[in-house]
Design a protein around this motif. Structure first.
Motif, mmCIF file in Angstrom:
data_model
loop_
_atom_site.group_PDB
_atom_site.id
_atom_site.type_symbol
_atom_site.label_atom_id
_atom_site.label_comp_id
_atom_site.label_asym_id
_atom_site.label_seq_id
_atom_site.Cartn_x
_atom_site.Cartn_y
_atom_site.Cartn_z
ATOM 1 N N GLU A 30 53.402 -27.516 70.813
ATOM 2 C CA GLU A 30 52.619 -28.330 71.739
ATOM 3 C C GLU A 30 51.869 -29.375 70.924
ATOM 4 O O GLU A 30 50.794 -29.114 70.403
ATOM 5 N N MET A 31 52.446 -30.560 70.813
ATOM 6 C CA MET A 31 51.874 -31.604 69.977
ATOM 7 C C MET A 31 50.714 -32.289 70.687
ATOM 8 O O MET A 31 50.819 -32.678 71.860
ATOM 9 N N LYS A 32 49.585 -32.423 69.972
ATOM 10 C CA LYS A 32 48.392 -33.057 70.529
ATOM 11 C C LYS A 32 47.742 -33.973 69.493
ATOM 12 O O LYS A 32 47.903 -33.776 68.292
ATOM 13 N N VAL A 33 46.996 -34.936 69.990
ATOM 14 C CA VAL A 33 46.197 -35.797 69.114
ATOM 15 C C VAL A 33 44.859 -35.106 68.862
ATOM 16 O O VAL A 33 44.203 -34.647 69.795
ATOM 17 N N MET A 34 44.461 -35.034 67.591
ATOM 18 C CA MET A 34 43.256 -34.278 67.255
ATOM 19 C C MET A 34 42.431 -35.006 66.203
ATOM 20 O O MET A 34 42.967 -35.599 65.267
ATOM 21 N N ASP A 35 41.101 -34.980 66.379
ATOM 22 C CA ASP A 35 40.186 -35.463 65.352
ATOM 23 C C ASP A 35 40.143 -34.439 64.231
ATOM 24 O O ASP A 35 39.821 -33.267 64.454
ATOM 25 N N LEU A 36 40.434 -34.864 63.017
ATOM 26 C CA LEU A 36 40.558 -33.930 61.907
ATOM 27 C C LEU A 36 39.225 -33.306 61.495
ATOM 28 O O LEU A 36 39.142 -32.091 61.275
ATOM 29 N N SER A 37 38.181 -34.112 61.395
ATOM 30 C CA SER A 37 36.912 -33.633 60.845
ATOM 31 C C SER A 37 36.312 -32.461 61.619
ATOM 32 O O SER A 37 36.002 -31.417 61.027
ATOM 33 N N PRO A 38 36.134 -32.557 62.942
ATOM 34 C CA PRO A 38 35.578 -31.412 63.668
ATOM 35 C C PRO A 38 36.487 -30.186 63.636
ATOM 36 O O PRO A 38 36.006 -29.055 63.617
ATOM 37 N N PHE A 39 37.801 -30.410 63.612
ATOM 38 C CA PHE A 39 38.733 -29.289 63.515
ATOM 39 C C PHE A 39 38.513 -28.512 62.217
ATOM 40 O O PHE A 39 38.408 -27.281 62.218
ATOM 41 N N LEU A 40 38.421 -29.225 61.105
ATOM 42 C CA LEU A 40 38.226 -28.567 59.811
ATOM 43 C C LEU A 40 36.859 -27.915 59.715
ATOM 44 O O LEU A 40 36.712 -26.802 59.193
ATOM 45 N N ASP A 41 35.833 -28.603 60.221
ATOM 46 C CA ASP A 41 34.479 -28.034 60.192
ATOM 47 C C ASP A 41 34.413 -26.734 60.982
ATOM 48 O O ASP A 41 33.809 -25.748 60.541
ATOM 49 N N ASN A 42 35.026 -26.723 62.160
ATOM 50 C CA ASN A 42 35.026 -25.514 62.991
ATOM 51 C C ASN A 42 35.808 -24.390 62.329
ATOM 52 O O ASN A 42 35.410 -23.213 62.392
ATOM 53 N N LEU A 43 36.923 -24.747 61.684
ATOM 54 C CA LEU A 43 37.741 -23.746 61.006
ATOM 55 C C LEU A 43 36.948 -23.064 59.890
ATOM 56 O O LEU A 43 36.918 -21.833 59.783
ATOM 57 N N VAL A 44 36.295 -23.866 59.062
ATOM 58 C CA VAL A 44 35.509 -23.314 57.960
ATOM 59 C C VAL A 44 34.341 -22.492 58.490
ATOM 60 O O VAL A 44 34.009 -21.428 57.956
ATOM 61 N N GLN A 45 33.726 -22.961 59.572
ATOM 62 C CA GLN A 45 32.597 -22.242 60.151
ATOM 63 C C GLN A 45 33.010 -20.848 60.634
ATOM 64 O O GLN A 45 32.245 -19.889 60.525
ATOM 65 N N LEU A 46 34.229 -20.723 61.145
ATOM 66 C CA LEU A 46 34.719 -19.440 61.633
ATOM 67 C C LEU A 46 34.738 -18.379 60.533
ATOM 68 O O LEU A 46 34.542 -17.190 60.789
ATOM 69 N N TYR A 47 34.969 -18.813 59.304
ATOM 70 C CA TYR A 47 35.103 -17.867 58.196
ATOM 71 C C TYR A 47 33.904 -17.875 57.255
ATOM 72 O O TYR A 47 33.909 -17.154 56.250
ATOM 73 N N SER A 48 32.890 -18.651 57.574
ATOM 74 C CA SER A 48 31.723 -18.740 56.694
ATOM 75 C C SER A 48 30.966 -17.422 56.612
ATOM 76 O O SER A 48 30.457 -17.049 55.547
ATOM 77 N N ALA A 49 30.901 -16.686 57.723
ATOM 78 C CA ALA A 49 30.176 -15.413 57.704
ATOM 79 C C ALA A 49 30.877 -14.406 56.800
ATOM 80 O O ALA A 49 30.232 -13.663 56.050
#
Length: 198
Positions: A30-49
Motif C-alpha cells: 500500500e504505497m503512500k506519501v509520507m513526511d519522513l521526519s515525523p515518521f522517524l521521530d515516532n519510530l525512535v520514540q516507540l523504542y526509547s523506553a
C-alpha cells in the motif's frame, strides 16, 4: 511479564501471517506519501523506553540532503525498521544504537526518477560470528542455540523483514559484525523521487 509475553505472542502471530502471505504471493503493498521526519521521530520514540531501561543511547542521524518526503508502504517500512531497532536494543547491554538514514538518486526507470534509500542500524551489542551470519535471514533461525536460550525470540522477524525489503525494491543485509563489539544491518529500498530534502 504478562504484558511482555502478550506482545511477543502477538508479534509471533503477525510474523507467521506475513510470511505465509509472502510465500503464497498474496501480500500487497500500500504505497503512500509520507513526511519522513515525523515518521522517524515516532519510530525512535516507540523504542526509547526500552533503550532507556537498559541505559542505552538511542540516536537518529538523517544525512543532510535526504528527501523530506518518501513514497512507500509505510506500514511495511515501519515493520522492518521496528524489527531492526528491537533486535539492536535486545542484543545490546551497553553503549547504544544508531539509525542513520540517507538517500541517493537512482537511475531513472520507466516509472520516472527514483531514490535509493539506505537505513543503517548500528549497535554496540554482542555481535555475530561469521560462521553464523549466513543463516540470519532464514526462517526460524538464530545465530546459535545459546542466543535463543538467553534472549528468546523465534528467529522469524529477520526472515520476514528480508522478504519485505525485496518487495520494496531493495534488500536487507548484515554489512558488519564483530563478536563482542556490535553489528550493522542495512535496509535499502527504492522509491519514486521527490524534490523536497530534509
Amino acid at each position: 511479564t504478562i504484558h511482555s509475553c502478550g506482545d511477543d505472542l502477538i508479534q509471533l502471530i503477525n510474523d507467521i501471517l506475513e510470511y505465509s502471505k509472502m510465500e503464497a504471493g498474496r501480500l500487497e503493498l500500500e504505497m503512500k506519501v509520507m513526511d519522513l521526519s515525523p515518521f522517524l521521530d515516532n519510530l525512535v520514540q516507540l523504542y526509547s523506553a526500552s533503550a532507556k531501561a537498559k541505559s542505552l543511547a538511542l540516536r537518529l542521524n538523517v544525512v543532510p540532503g535526504t528527501p523530506a518526503i518518501i513514497i512507500t508502504d509505510v506500514r511495511r517500512l515501519k515493520q522492518i525498521l521496528g524489527n531492526l531497532l528491537s533486535n539492536a536494543i535486545k542484543f545490546t547491554e551497553s553503549g547504544g544504537v544508531t539509525l542513520q538514514v540517507s538517500a541517493q538518486p537512482e537511475a531513472a526507470s520507466k516509472g520516472g526518477a527514483q531514490w535509493r534509500w539506505r537505513f543503517a542500524m548500528t549497535d554496540t551489542g554482542i555481535g555475530i560470528a561469521p560462521e553464523h551470519a549466513g543463516n540470519l535471514f532464514n526462517p526460524y533461525s538464530q545465530a546459535n542455540a545459546g542466543i535463543s536460550r538467553r534472549f528468546g525470540g523465534t528467529g522469524l522477524g529477520l526472515a520476514v523483514s528480508f522478504q519485505l525489503a525485496k518487495l520494496l525494491g531493495g534488500g536487507l543485509s548484515l554489512t558488519q559484525s564483530i563478536p563482542g563489539q556490535g553489528s550493522t544491518f542495512v535496509l535499502e529500498i527504492v522509491t519514486p523521487a521527490q524534490l523536497e530534502t530534509a
